[in-house]
Design an enzyme around this catalytic site. Structure first.
Site, PDB file in Angstrom:
ATOM      1  N   ASP A 151       0.839  -1.207   0.000  1.00 21.63           N
ATOM      2  CA  ASP A 151       0.000   0.000   0.000  1.00 21.63           C
ATOM      3  C   ASP A 151       0.874   1.256   0.000  1.00 21.63           C
ATOM      4  OD1 ASP A 151      -2.271  -1.654   0.203  1.00 21.63           O
ATOM      5  OD2 ASP A 151      -1.954  -1.830   2.361  1.00 21.63           O
ATOM      6  N   HIS A 179      -5.358  -3.576   5.607  1.00 13.98           N
ATOM      7  CA  HIS A 179      -5.014  -3.883   4.218  1.00 13.98           C
ATOM      8  C   HIS A 179      -6.209  -4.453   3.468  1.00 13.98           C
ATOM      9  CE1 HIS A 179      -2.761  -4.921   0.686  1.00 13.98           C
ATOM     10  NE2 HIS A 179      -3.179  -6.176   0.779  1.00 13.98           N
TER      11      HIS A 179
HETATM   12  P1  NAD Z   1      -0.376 -18.404  -5.271  1.00  9.65           P
HETATM   13  O1  NAD Z   1      -1.578 -19.282  -5.328  1.00  9.65           O
HETATM   14  O2  NAD Z   1       0.332 -18.100  -6.534  1.00  9.65           O
HETATM   15  O3  NAD Z   1       0.699 -19.010  -4.260  1.00  9.65           O
HETATM   16  C1  NAD Z   1       0.354 -19.442  -2.982  1.00  9.65           C
HETATM   17  C2  NAD Z   1       1.264 -20.602  -2.619  1.00  9.65           C
HETATM   18  O4  NAD Z   1       0.905 -21.038  -1.313  1.00  9.65           O
HETATM   19  C3  NAD Z   1       1.132 -21.811  -3.558  1.00  9.65           C
HETATM   20  O5  NAD Z   1       2.387 -22.189  -4.070  1.00  9.65           O
HETATM   21  C4  NAD Z   1       0.555 -22.892  -2.656  1.00  9.65           C
HETATM   22  O6  NAD Z   1       1.000 -24.211  -2.987  1.00  9.65           O
HETATM   23  C5  NAD Z   1       1.073 -22.437  -1.305  1.00  9.65           C
HETATM   24  N1  NAD Z   1       0.366 -23.052  -0.178  1.00  9.65           N
HETATM   25  C6  NAD Z   1      -0.955 -23.323  -0.048  1.00  9.65           C
HETATM   26  N2  NAD Z   1      -1.184 -23.947   1.117  1.00  9.65           N
HETATM   27  C7  NAD Z   1       0.005 -24.050   1.750  1.00  9.65           C
HETATM   28  C8  NAD Z   1       0.422 -24.592   2.986  1.00  9.65           C
HETATM   29  N3  NAD Z   1      -0.455 -25.156   3.834  1.00  9.65           N
HETATM   30  N4  NAD Z   1       1.719 -24.542   3.297  1.00  9.65           N
HETATM   31  C9  NAD Z   1       2.624 -23.986   2.455  1.00  9.65           C
HETATM   32  N5  NAD Z   1       2.283 -23.452   1.264  1.00  9.65           N
HETATM   33  C10 NAD Z   1       0.991 -23.491   0.924  1.00  9.65           C
HETATM   34  O7  NAD Z   1      -0.840 -17.041  -4.550  1.00  9.65           O
HETATM   35  P2  NAD Z   1      -0.020 -15.634  -4.476  1.00  9.65           P
HETATM   36  O8  NAD Z   1      -0.434 -14.795  -5.624  1.00  9.65           O
HETATM   37  O9  NAD Z   1       1.385 -15.932  -4.229  1.00  9.65           O
HETATM   38  O10 NAD Z   1      -0.699 -14.999  -3.164  1.00  9.65           O
HETATM   39  C11 NAD Z   1      -0.494 -15.557  -1.901  1.00  9.65           C
HETATM   40  C12 NAD Z   1      -1.276 -14.804  -0.838  1.00  9.65           C
HETATM   41  O11 NAD Z   1      -0.762 -13.472  -0.686  1.00  9.65           O
HETATM   42  C13 NAD Z   1      -2.754 -14.619  -1.153  1.00  9.65           C
HETATM   43  O12 NAD Z   1      -3.522 -14.837   0.009  1.00  9.65           O
HETATM   44  C14 NAD Z   1      -2.858 -13.161  -1.577  1.00  9.65           C
HETATM   45  O13 NAD Z   1      -4.132 -12.625  -1.392  1.00  9.65           O
HETATM   46  C15 NAD Z   1      -1.834 -12.530  -0.663  1.00  9.65           C
HETATM   47  N6  NAD Z   1      -1.354 -11.212  -1.063  1.00  9.65           N
HETATM   48  C16 NAD Z   1      -1.127 -10.306  -0.072  1.00  9.65           C
HETATM   49  C17 NAD Z   1      -0.639  -9.051  -0.378  1.00  9.65           C
HETATM   50  C18 NAD Z   1      -0.382  -8.049   0.717  1.00  9.65           C
HETATM   51  O14 NAD Z   1      -0.230  -6.863   0.400  1.00  9.65           O
HETATM   52  N7  NAD Z   1      -0.265  -8.442   1.962  1.00  9.65           N
HETATM   53  C19 NAD Z   1      -0.384  -8.714  -1.712  1.00  9.65           C
HETATM   54  C20 NAD Z   1      -0.601  -9.659  -2.696  1.00  9.65           C
HETATM   55  C21 NAD Z   1      -1.113 -10.927  -2.358  1.00  9.65           C
HETATM   56  C1  LMR Z   2      -3.026  -6.438  -3.071  1.00  4.62           C
HETATM   57  O1  LMR Z   2      -3.241  -5.427  -2.411  1.00  4.62           O
HETATM   58  O2  LMR Z   2      -2.630  -6.393  -4.256  1.00  4.62           O
HETATM   59  C2  LMR Z   2      -3.198  -7.780  -2.430  1.00  4.62           C
HETATM   60  O3  LMR Z   2      -3.797  -7.676  -1.182  1.00  4.62           O
HETATM   61  C3  LMR Z   2      -3.883  -8.785  -3.294  1.00  4.62           C
HETATM   62  C4  LMR Z   2      -5.331  -8.490  -3.545  1.00  4.62           C
HETATM   63  O4  LMR Z   2      -6.156  -9.380  -3.310  1.00  4.62           O
HETATM   64  O5  LMR Z   2      -5.668  -7.401  -4.010  1.00  4.62           O
END
Ligand code: NAD
Ligand code: LMR
Length: 329
Positions: A151, A179
């Site tokens: 953010d 967030h």
């Molecule tokens: P993705 O599906 O590409 O990757 C997630 C990974 O987690 C996969 O490789 C999956 O196998 C793994 N996984 C699932 N269960 C698991 C477990 N029990 N133990 C270990 N690994 C496990 O998803 P992504 O795009 O990498 O996003 C991941 C998370 O991050 C999502 O929840 C998304 O919303 C979040 N996110 C947060 C922010 C933020 O600003 N905080 C920003 C972007 C995404």
């Molecule tokens: C973001 O801010 O990009 C992440 O939290 C992923 C989402 O779900 O938007």
């Protein structure tokens, strides 16, 4: 010696984040854990000529234990991402359980590690992490962080034309609250060095920071949410935590923390009525050295934004706490 661990390392965020950590001279050892593909990701990254020794683990043969043992910093991007039409809260059903299990592993095998939670919904997964660590008797609020750096990165980027900085990150644009949507509150009145946002652009910029995630979800059209910008942001925050733990002074980043238990947090808890809140924190050897209260002197419009934020955050936080105290049968 710094050992970093990525839980969810084979995913869209996990892979580029692991690449940045592998390339960092700050890290001596990097352990990758996921339910799939970590041997391949680790083999690939192991050919990079940098400092960190890298290993990949799957759940079999005590993988989580082996990945976490000796960890100083654990970053958690494990869990499902959004598709168009979903809110971050829609991810709770699946991701709450994933975060709970992984943080139980941290409590068991790396109770002193800094824990950086990326998995959404951050407003609820961080309270879950706190409750798991409390139940295990190893909770230190100074060491648990919800990563809200994306953010901040967005706010810096979207206001660059007004800050005039060639490198957008040279402007400090505080973003506080939580967030998701309206819980994300950019405080443009507190940018530094100070610059003006034109009045006719203000509301659009606030919305763009609050809903920047939706922009990416829409553009990816079913293929997930922000991964590369999140890896950049997650690495920036991990690097800040590591540098401060090694004694570097004056490092300040906003992050979503448990207010009671971090120095300076009580004042913010009193002002907001919340237990968790994202606020700029000064980082030190043991994590949060001071939570900085920047709520005083905000504009009337920012006060309105804060009211909506607090209303939304209350429920998100309670949902996380409730999940851990009364797990669904
Ligand atoms: P993705 O599906 O590409 O990757 C997630 C990974 O987690 C996969 O490789 C999956 O196998 C793994 N996984 C699932 N269960 C698991 C477990 N029990 N133990 C270990 N690994 C496990 O998803 P992504 O795009 O990498 O996003 C991941 C998370 O991050 C999502 O929840 C998304 O919303 C979040 N996110 C947060 C922010 C933020 O600003 N905080 C920003 C972007 C995404
Ligand atoms: C973001 O801010 O990009 C992440 O939290 C992923 C989402 O779900 O938007």
């Amino acid at each position: 010696m710094v050992k970093a661990v990525v839980l969810g390392a084979a995913g869209g965020i996990g892979q580029p984040l692991s690449l940045l950590l592998k390339a960092s001279p700050l890290i001596d050892e990097l352990a990758l854990y996921d339910v799939v593909n970590t041997p391949g990701v680790a083999a690939d990254l192991s050919h990079i000529s940098s400092v960190a020794k890298i290993t990949g683990y799957l759940p079999k043969e005590d993988g989580l234990k082996n990945a976490l043992t000796g960890a100083n910093v654990v970053v958690i991007p494990a869990g499902i991402p959004r598709k168009p039409g979903m809110t971050r809260d829609d991810l709770f059903k699946v991701n709450a359980g994933i975060v709970k299990t992984l943080v139980q592993g941290i409590a068991d095998f790396a109770p002193k590690a800094f824990v950086l939670v990326i998995s959404n919904p951050v407003n609820s997964t961080v309270p879950i992490a706190a409750e798991v660590l409390k139940a295990a008797g190893v909770f230190d609020a100074r060491r648990l962080f919800g990563v809200t750096t994306l953010d901040v990165v967005r706010a810096e980027t979207f206001t660059q034309e007004y800050s005039g900085k060639k490198n957008a990150s040279e402007a400090t644009v505080p973003v506080i609250g939580g967030h998701s949507g309206e819980t994300i509150v950019p405080l443009f009145s507190k940018v530094s060095p100070s610059f003006q946002i034109p009045a006719d652009r203000y509301e659009d910029l606030v919305k763009r920071v609050q809903f920047g995630g939706d922009e990416v979800v829409k553009a990816k059209d079913g293929a997930g949410s922000a991964t590369l910008s999140m890896a950049f942001a997650g690495f920036r925050f991990a690097e800040a935590v590591i540098k401060a733990s090694q004694g570097e002074k004056g490092i300040v980043e906003p992050t979503f923390v448990h207010l009671n238990g971090v120095p300076g947090g009580d004042e913010i808890a009193k002002a907001t009525g919340l237990d968790f809140f994202s606020t700029p924190v000064e980082l030190g050897r043991n994590g949060v050295e001071k939570a900085i209260n920047i709520l005083d002197g905000v504009t009337e419009r920012e006060q309105e934004l804060l009211k909506a934020c607090i209303d939304g955050l209350k429920g998100n936080i309670e949902k996380g706490v409730e999940f851990t105290k009364n797990p669904p049968k």
